[in-house]
Design a protein around this motif. Structure first.
Motif, PDB file in Angstrom:
ATOM      1  N   ILE A 244     -13.105   8.043 -10.462  1.00  0.00           N
ATOM      2  CA  ILE A 244     -12.654   6.722 -10.020  1.00  0.00           C
ATOM      3  C   ILE A 244     -11.478   6.202 -10.842  1.00  0.00           C
ATOM      4  CG2 ILE A 244     -14.312   5.474 -11.501  1.00  0.00           C
ATOM      5  CD1 ILE A 244     -14.589   3.458  -9.162  1.00  0.00           C
ATOM      6  N   SER A 245     -11.388   6.590 -12.112  1.00  0.00           N
ATOM      7  CA  SER A 245     -10.299   6.120 -12.981  1.00  0.00           C
ATOM      8  C   SER A 245      -8.945   6.689 -12.584  1.00  0.00           C
ATOM      9  CB  SER A 245     -10.588   6.489 -14.436  1.00  0.00           C
ATOM     10  OG  SER A 245     -11.812   5.922 -14.857  1.00  0.00           O
ATOM     11  N   TYR A 246      -8.939   7.759 -11.779  1.00  0.00           N
ATOM     12  CA  TYR A 246      -7.683   8.425 -11.433  1.00  0.00           C
ATOM     13  C   TYR A 246      -7.387   8.413  -9.941  1.00  0.00           C
ATOM     14  CZ  TYR A 246      -8.089   9.985 -16.224  1.00  0.00           C
ATOM     15  OH  TYR A 246      -8.209  10.018 -17.589  1.00  0.00           O
ATOM     16  N   LYS A 247      -8.180   7.685  -9.171  1.00  0.00           N
ATOM     17  CA  LYS A 247      -7.922   7.631  -7.731  1.00  0.00           C
ATOM     18  C   LYS A 247      -6.618   6.885  -7.428  1.00  0.00           C
ATOM     19  CE  LYS A 247     -12.752   8.067  -6.277  1.00  0.00           C
ATOM     20  NZ  LYS A 247     -12.614   9.402  -5.669  1.00  0.00           N
ATOM     21  N   ARG A 248      -6.266   5.917  -8.273  1.00  0.00           N
ATOM     22  CA  ARG A 248      -4.960   5.250  -8.185  1.00  0.00           C
ATOM     23  C   ARG A 248      -4.153   5.752  -9.382  1.00  0.00           C
ATOM     24  NH1 ARG A 248      -4.436   1.163  -4.589  1.00  0.00           N
ATOM     25  NH2 ARG A 248      -2.667   0.345  -5.743  1.00  0.00           N
ATOM     26  N   ASN A 249      -3.329   6.766  -9.133  1.00  0.00           N
ATOM     27  CA  ASN A 249      -2.689   7.501 -10.224  1.00  0.00           C
ATOM     28  C   ASN A 249      -1.163   7.388 -10.194  1.00  0.00           C
ATOM     29  OD1 ASN A 249      -2.335   9.009  -7.909  1.00  0.00           O
ATOM     30  ND2 ASN A 249      -3.182  10.911  -8.733  1.00  0.00           N
TER      31      ASN A 249
END
Length: 269
Positions: A244-249
């Protein structure tokens, strides 16, 4: 667990044998929020200093008033061929790594070989102040180690044909991630990327950096002027293997610092 995921985050702008190894062996990861977010990258490791003090950083917002038509620019020349490919979960993005003979792009009479492509959701580059739903980076590397990245922007709309072909493989990558394999790989086999080299009538060109640490400033960027389409479902499929921390990258846009953004337009040039 979160720190373990952060430390596993690989340097997605290069081939597997170069920067991902750097990121892992140095034991310093990066993220897109909190104390490991983009505004802190330059302080995570001495090798990441460029992320904070560099003057040629990427991505940027390509504004009309800062864009100059260069009649000396030539049409984008790319030759891509059928080659073996592997889908890889880089933890901070999903990438497709290509085997030898994937093809080349020629920029300023310099040859760059296609190494990989990966996706950012939402887009990293903005066009005239607009951030799009996704951005594809086709990463090429020259013999001297410098990079040429050809980027395509995507809005929400009809399905993107290439991703439609890759849906089953992407879902398999997600399944491997759910099994606990943080850096899963899925063999794709022979793949034809020639449709990606479709002719473009307009593009933007500038000198910039990698958009992930160590933010090296040795990249020739080409941003295609035509915004393509991708479905909402495809956006979610691209994000599905990622934590979830990297879904908006997407790294935020960086200052232009007086750089010249040049434009090629077939009807004018």
């Amino acid at each position: 667990m979160m720190m373990m995921i952060i430390k596993l985050c690989l340097f997605a702008m290069t081939v597997l044998s170069i920067a991902p190894a750097n990121a892992q062996t140095q034991g310093v990861g990066f993220g897109y929020g909190g104390k490991n977010g983009p505004y802190r990258w330059g302080y995570l490791n001495p090798n990441y200093t460029k992320c904070s003090v560099g003057k040629l950083q990427s991505p940027i917002d390509i504004q009309r008033r800062q864009t100059f038509l260069n009649s000396g620019l030539k049409p984008l020349h790319r030759d891509y061929y059928t080659t073996n490919a592997t889908l890889v979960n880089h933890v901070c993005n999903v990438a497709m790594m290509f085997g030898e003979g994937a093809g080349d792009v020629v920029i300023d009479n310099k040859n760059y070989t296609l190494k990989q492509m990966h996706w950012h959701t939402p887009s990293e580059h903005h066009l005239h102040g607009v951030q799009y739903a996704a951005e594809l980076h086709m990463v090429h590397q020259a013999k001297d180690g410098s990079f040429a990245v050809v980027a395509s922007l995507f809005k929400i709309g009809s399905e993107e044909p290439f991703l439609s072909q890759m849906k089953d493989k992407l879902m398999k990558l997600k399944e491997e991630r759910l099994k606990g394999n943080q850096t899963a790989q899925v063999e794709v086999g022979k793949i034809n990327t020639r449709h990606i080299e479709r002719k473009t009538r307009k593009y933007f060109r500038y000198v910039g950096s990698l958009t992930t640490p160590p933010c090296s400033e040795n990249v020739s960027w080409t941003i295609l002027g035509k915004v393509r389409s991708m479905s909402k479902e495809q956006i979610e499929v691209l994000r599905s293997p990622l934590d979830i921390s990297y879904k908006r990258n997407a790294r935020p846009c960086q200052p232009l610092n007086g750089r010249r953004v040049e434009m090629f337009h077939e009807l004018v040039n």
